[in-house]
Write an enzyme that holds these catalytic residues in place. Structure first.
Site, PDB file in Angstrom:
ATOM      1  N   HIS A 218       0.864  -1.190   0.000  1.00  0.00           N
ATOM      2  CA  HIS A 218       0.000   0.000   0.000  1.00  0.00           C
ATOM      3  C   HIS A 218       0.891   1.226   0.000  1.00  0.00           C
ATOM      4  O   HIS A 218       1.860   1.305   0.758  1.00  0.00           O
ATOM      5  CB  HIS A 218      -0.919   0.031   1.227  1.00  0.00           C
ATOM      6  CG  HIS A 218      -1.646   1.334   1.401  1.00  0.00           C
ATOM      7  ND1 HIS A 218      -2.739   1.677   0.626  1.00  0.00           N
ATOM      8  CD2 HIS A 218      -1.437   2.392   2.229  1.00  0.00           C
ATOM      9  CE1 HIS A 218      -3.178   2.873   0.983  1.00  0.00           C
ATOM     10  NE2 HIS A 218      -2.399   3.339   1.953  1.00  0.00           N
ATOM     11  N   SER A 220       0.592   5.572   0.006  1.00  0.00           N
ATOM     12  CA  SER A 220      -0.315   6.701   0.159  1.00  0.00           C
ATOM     13  C   SER A 220       0.479   7.920   0.616  1.00  0.00           C
ATOM     14  O   SER A 220       1.513   7.787   1.275  1.00  0.00           O
ATOM     15  CB  SER A 220      -1.396   6.372   1.195  1.00  0.00           C
ATOM     16  OG  SER A 220      -2.132   7.532   1.555  1.00  0.00           O
ATOM     17  N   SER A 228      -5.254  13.904  -2.115  1.00  0.00           N
ATOM     18  CA  SER A 228      -5.057  12.503  -1.754  1.00  0.00           C
ATOM     19  C   SER A 228      -4.544  11.701  -2.943  1.00  0.00           C
ATOM     20  O   SER A 228      -5.051  11.806  -4.059  1.00  0.00           O
ATOM     21  CB  SER A 228      -6.376  11.909  -1.251  1.00  0.00           C
ATOM     22  OG  SER A 228      -6.208  10.536  -0.952  1.00  0.00           O
ATOM     23  N   ASP A 270      -8.342   7.838  -6.047  1.00  0.00           N
ATOM     24  CA  ASP A 270      -7.713   9.153  -6.114  1.00  0.00           C
ATOM     25  C   ASP A 270      -6.975   9.392  -7.434  1.00  0.00           C
ATOM     26  O   ASP A 270      -6.851  10.528  -7.879  1.00  0.00           O
ATOM     27  CB  ASP A 270      -6.692   9.311  -4.975  1.00  0.00           C
ATOM     28  CG  ASP A 270      -7.327   9.166  -3.606  1.00  0.00           C
ATOM     29  OD1 ASP A 270      -8.455   9.646  -3.433  1.00  0.00           O
ATOM     30  OD2 ASP A 270      -6.693   8.556  -2.729  1.00  0.00           O
TER      31      ASP A 270
END
Length: 359
Positions: A218, A220, A228, A270
């Site tokens: 993941h 981010s 985002s 996003d």
């Protein structure tokens, strides 16, 4: 290089006999020092590490200590040993195995570094303007640093192979020289990973496959709304080495997400076109010559647009007396230097220091 080579593992060094305390660099390791290292290291070593392998790891640590303290041996390096005695990744991964089950030790994962000056040819202001954010007037020069660690969750899942790790990498881009807007962090990328790692020892065309991994990843930037950026991937990493040359091939599959109902929808995707710019795979290679390490990273989407990125890096010693801090220069050209810039083409030259290298 946010780079997968840091997970690579070679075979542990050849057994060292009880009587022989002289290494291939002609450095004599005193028996009391070796015994002290063995006593202090045995409780944290990997369960499948033999006495001979533990001794080899201690000799590596003691050699490095002698080399960093001795004026006579300043010009000698571990990499000057015969190719058939040491491979590029052995030293790093032997020491990792030495500390694998020590709960008081955090093991380096990817590279750990700080770039004191990172110059970008064309700062990407557009995302901040669209979100009416204060970061609308970025400086060309900033600082960049990366912290990357992993911990062992379970060892030897399949007999003596198959190790499960939890990894975390934080890459930050800091407008430290931009006092006009109070020197903020313009982007911080978080990357937790679950890694199932298998060591290997088969050869093809003279290259030895030392590691194969399955990864749930993941990534981010920890922002919300229109700033985002995030995606989830299932990755496969395979690593090969030959002498002082190492390369890793890492393809991935992006896990699909729902479409946004409106811009900044927290439940939607996003960045639905991120693969178009970040590609579908990453190829890393590195070569060690004496105390210098040269590396290349390539990403590509294998489409007609031919988007992706290339990164060139060089790390080098800054002092013969310090094995901890090394100089680091890198050049990046392409898309995705950071997540907020995943669809922005840029050229970046950076200079700083690296604390945990590829090997």
């Amino acid at each position: 290089m946010a780079n997968r080579l840091l997970l690579a593992s070679g075979l542990l060094l050849s057994a060292v006999s009880t009587q022989a305390q002289t290494s291939a660099t002609d450095i004599t390791i005193p028996t009391p020092d070796l015994n002290a290292c063995l006593r202090s290291s045995v409780t944290g070593a990997a369960d499948d590490m033999s006495v001979e392998e533990l001794k080899a790891a201690c000799i590596i640590l003691l050699e490095k200590k002698v080399l960093s303290q001795s004026d006579e041996l300043e010009t000698q390096t571990i990499s000057e040993k015969p190719r058939n005695e040491r491979r590029a990744l052995n030293e790093r991964m032997t020491i990792e195995a030495l500390n694998r089950t020590n709960r008081f030790t955090l093991t380096p994962h990817r590279r750990n570094y700080i770039m004191l000056a990172s110059y970008k040819d064309d700062p990407n202001n557009e995302p901040y303007i669209a979100a009416d954010h204060q970061l609308q007037n970025l400086r060309h020069t900033e600082a960049e640093f990366q912290l990357s660690v992993k911990i062992l969750l379970r060892e030897g899942i399949f007999d003596d192979n198959g190790h499960l790790f939890l990894g975390y990498t934080n890459q930050a881009f800091w407008q430290v020289y931009n006092r006009d807007i109070s020197a903020p962090f313009r982007d911080t990328n978080h990357q937790p990973e679950l890694i199932l790692s298998f060591t290997n020892d088969w050869e093809i065309f003279g290259f030895r496959n030392v590691l194969n991994e399955g990864v749930i990843n993941h990534q981010s930037n920890g922002q919300s709304g229109e700033l985002s950026r995030s995606w989830n991937r299932v990755m496969f990493n395979t690593v090969f080495e030959r002498g002082n040359y190492v390369f890793a091939f890492t393809p991935w599959y992006r896990l699909p997400e729902d479409e946004e109902d409106y811009p900044g929808d927290p439940r939607g995707d996003d960045n639905p076109d991120i693969e178009k710019f970040m590609g579908n795979f990453e190829l890393n290679s590195a070569y060690k010559r004496k105390q210098n390490i040269f590396n290349v990273m390539l990403r590509n989407n294998l489409r007609s647009e031919n988007k992706g990125a290339v990164e060139l890096g060089w790390s080098f010693p800054v002092s013969q007396r310090s094995q901890t801090i090394r100089g680091y220069v890198k050049y990046f050209n392409g898309y995705g230097q950071s997540l907020i810039d995943y669809n922005d083409h840029s050229q970046v030259v950076a200079l700083g220091f690296i604390f945990t290298d590829l090997f």
